[in-house]
Structure formats: structure tokens, C-alpha cells
Design an enzyme around this catalytic site. Sequence first.
Site, mmCIF file in Angstrom:
data_model
loop_
_atom_site.group_PDB
_atom_site.id
_atom_site.type_symbol
_atom_site.label_atom_id
_atom_site.label_comp_id
_atom_site.label_asym_id
_atom_site.label_seq_id
_atom_site.Cartn_x
_atom_site.Cartn_y
_atom_site.Cartn_z
ATOM 1 N N LYS A 148 -46.679 26.728 -11.055
ATOM 2 C CA LYS A 148 -47.174 28.107 -10.950
ATOM 3 C C LYS A 148 -47.867 28.560 -12.241
ATOM 4 C CE LYS A 148 -43.112 29.942 -9.895
ATOM 5 N NZ LYS A 148 -42.224 28.754 -9.929
ATOM 6 N N ARG A 151 -38.694 37.263 -6.234
ATOM 7 C CA ARG A 151 -37.809 36.107 -6.095
ATOM 8 C C ARG A 151 -36.695 36.350 -5.088
ATOM 9 N NH1 ARG A 151 -39.092 33.330 -11.257
ATOM 10 N NH2 ARG A 151 -37.921 31.416 -11.430
ATOM 11 N N ARG A 178 -40.758 18.404 -18.802
ATOM 12 C CA ARG A 178 -41.222 19.627 -19.469
ATOM 13 C C ARG A 178 -40.247 20.038 -20.563
ATOM 14 N NH1 ARG A 178 -42.383 24.840 -15.752
ATOM 15 N NH2 ARG A 178 -40.202 25.346 -16.072
ATOM 16 N N ARG A 229 -37.742 25.313 -23.763
ATOM 17 C CA ARG A 229 -36.955 26.152 -22.849
ATOM 18 C C ARG A 229 -35.582 25.548 -22.621
ATOM 19 N NH1 ARG A 229 -40.327 28.135 -17.660
ATOM 20 N NH2 ARG A 229 -38.172 28.459 -16.998
ATOM 21 N N ARG A 233 -31.053 26.274 -10.811
ATOM 22 C CA ARG A 233 -32.295 27.017 -10.556
ATOM 23 C C ARG A 233 -32.914 26.614 -9.214
ATOM 24 N NH1 ARG A 233 -35.478 25.313 -15.537
ATOM 25 N NH2 ARG A 233 -37.158 26.623 -14.725
HETATM 26 P P1 AMP Z 1 -39.517 31.108 -14.602
HETATM 27 O O1 AMP Z 1 -40.228 31.142 -15.913
HETATM 28 O O2 AMP Z 1 -40.279 31.786 -13.508
HETATM 29 O O3 AMP Z 1 -39.060 29.714 -14.223
HETATM 30 O O4 AMP Z 1 -38.179 31.971 -14.789
HETATM 31 C C1 AMP Z 1 -37.191 31.585 -15.706
HETATM 32 C C2 AMP Z 1 -35.939 32.421 -15.470
HETATM 33 O O5 AMP Z 1 -36.246 33.815 -15.680
HETATM 34 C C3 AMP Z 1 -35.341 32.347 -14.087
HETATM 35 O O6 AMP Z 1 -34.496 31.217 -13.919
HETATM 36 C C4 AMP Z 1 -34.582 33.659 -13.999
HETATM 37 O O7 AMP Z 1 -33.376 33.592 -14.737
HETATM 38 C C5 AMP Z 1 -35.518 34.615 -14.753
HETATM 39 N N1 AMP Z 1 -36.493 35.248 -13.817
HETATM 40 C C6 AMP Z 1 -37.835 35.068 -13.791
HETATM 41 N N2 AMP Z 1 -38.396 35.796 -12.820
HETATM 42 C C7 AMP Z 1 -37.378 36.466 -12.217
HETATM 43 C C8 AMP Z 1 -37.317 37.368 -11.122
HETATM 44 N N3 AMP Z 1 -38.417 37.721 -10.425
HETATM 45 N N4 AMP Z 1 -36.104 37.859 -10.785
HETATM 46 C C9 AMP Z 1 -34.996 37.516 -11.467
HETATM 47 N N5 AMP Z 1 -34.976 36.650 -12.482
HETATM 48 C C10 AMP Z 1 -36.157 36.122 -12.875
#
Ligand code: AMP
Length: 191
Positions: free
Chosen positions: A14, A89, A128, A134, A146
Site C-alpha cells: 500500500k 481498518r 522489510r 519498524r 497483524r
Molecule cells: P500500517 O503502517 O498501516 O501497517 O499500521 C501500523 C500499525 O498502526 C497497525 O498495526 C496499527 O497498530 C496502527 N494503525 C494504523 N492504521 C490504523 C487504523 N486505521 N486503525 C487502528 N490502528 C491503526
Amino acid sequence: MLNIVLFGPPGAGKGTQSAKLIEKYGLVHLSTGDIFRANIKESTEMGNLAKSYMDQGKLVPDEVTIGMVESEVAKTPEAKGYIFDGFPRNKFQAESLDEFLEILGCSVTLMLALEVEEDELRARLLLRGKDSGRADDVNPVIIQKRIDVYNNETAPVKDYYSAQGKYIGINGVGSIDGIFGELCGAIDRNG
Ligand code: AMP
């Protein structure tokens, strides 16, 4: 306005595709994960709260996430549209986004969902993790958490947009440019 929800499990690509799409279509990139990580870096109150959930691979509470998205959108009143990356989400976030955009006089145009098998996701995330910095990309247990959260809480959001005739699935395995071409084709035909 062109408002795209770029959807998919962790590791689907993404972020990579968002960067290319915003350049081509002149949209604002709104990645909830990126905003949380920026807040963690600056040790804001929200960042500290978000970190406690992110480190466990859990979703940050809806009221925090939704409030943050609304204030980010409010910062860019001239935007031609948005790529929502990592948001919504769950169904509640999707409904909240619809209500919020309606107040602004617009709506989600399309949900483009990058589809990638779980084995491939696990391999991509571990790779990654070697240089992303991260914490949630390094530990296989957190990676699996996740993916499970995605399957249980996030994947049903597809049905939400499907019912509105806005869902388009895209094969997320292949070359970056090939997948980008598929995404652009879907936007140009339906946007
Ligand atoms: P991402 O960078 O999209 O993989 O998000 C990393 C982490 O951020 C996720 O595992 C969640 O803990 C948190 N996160 C990101 N977007 C959301 C969302 N829309 N709702 C809740 N938690 C989020």
C-alpha cells in the site's frame, strides 16, 4: 474529488503504490500508520498511546484514529482528493469516514484492494523488518498478530464497499510498475 481507499493486508504494498498514485493523480497521501509513527518519533501523547497498541500488533482505538484522520483532512482544504492508506481498518471506521466525507460534500470514490497470499506477506514483512526500523516488522509473532487482526477485523471492510459497488480487487503480486498500471487502469475506468 477523487478519494481512494487503498486497501490490503500488512505488506501488500500500500505504501509503495500510494507514493506513485499521489504523484500521478495529485492527491494527498493520508497513511494512519505513517502519522502514528511520526507522532511516536516526536513522543507526543497520541504517539505514546498508539505505540502501546502498535507494538502488540493491535489496532489503535477508533476514537483516536478517526479524530486524527479528521484533523489531517481539515489541514488540507484545497486537496483534489485523498489516498487513504491503512484506513479504514474496521466497519466502524468505514462508516465514520462516510459520514465525515458527506459533511464535506464528497464520498469515497473507490476501494482498491491489493490481494497477496499470507505466506508472501510474512516473507515480505520479515524482509522489510531488516531495514524499515519498524519494531512491528521484526517479530514473527507480532507479524502474525497483524495478519490475524487484518483477517478478523479489517477484511470485512471489503463487504462494506462491495455493497456500495465500490470494491475492486487487484493482484498485489508482480512488478511494482505492473501493479501500478493495474491500479491506474481501475481508477481511470471508474474514478
Ligand atoms: P500500517 O503502517 O498501516 O501497517 O499500521 C501500523 C500499525 O498502526 C497497525 O498495526 C496499527 O497498530 C496502527 N494503525 C494504523 N492504521 C490504523 C487504523 N486505521 N486503525 C487502528 N490502528 C491503526
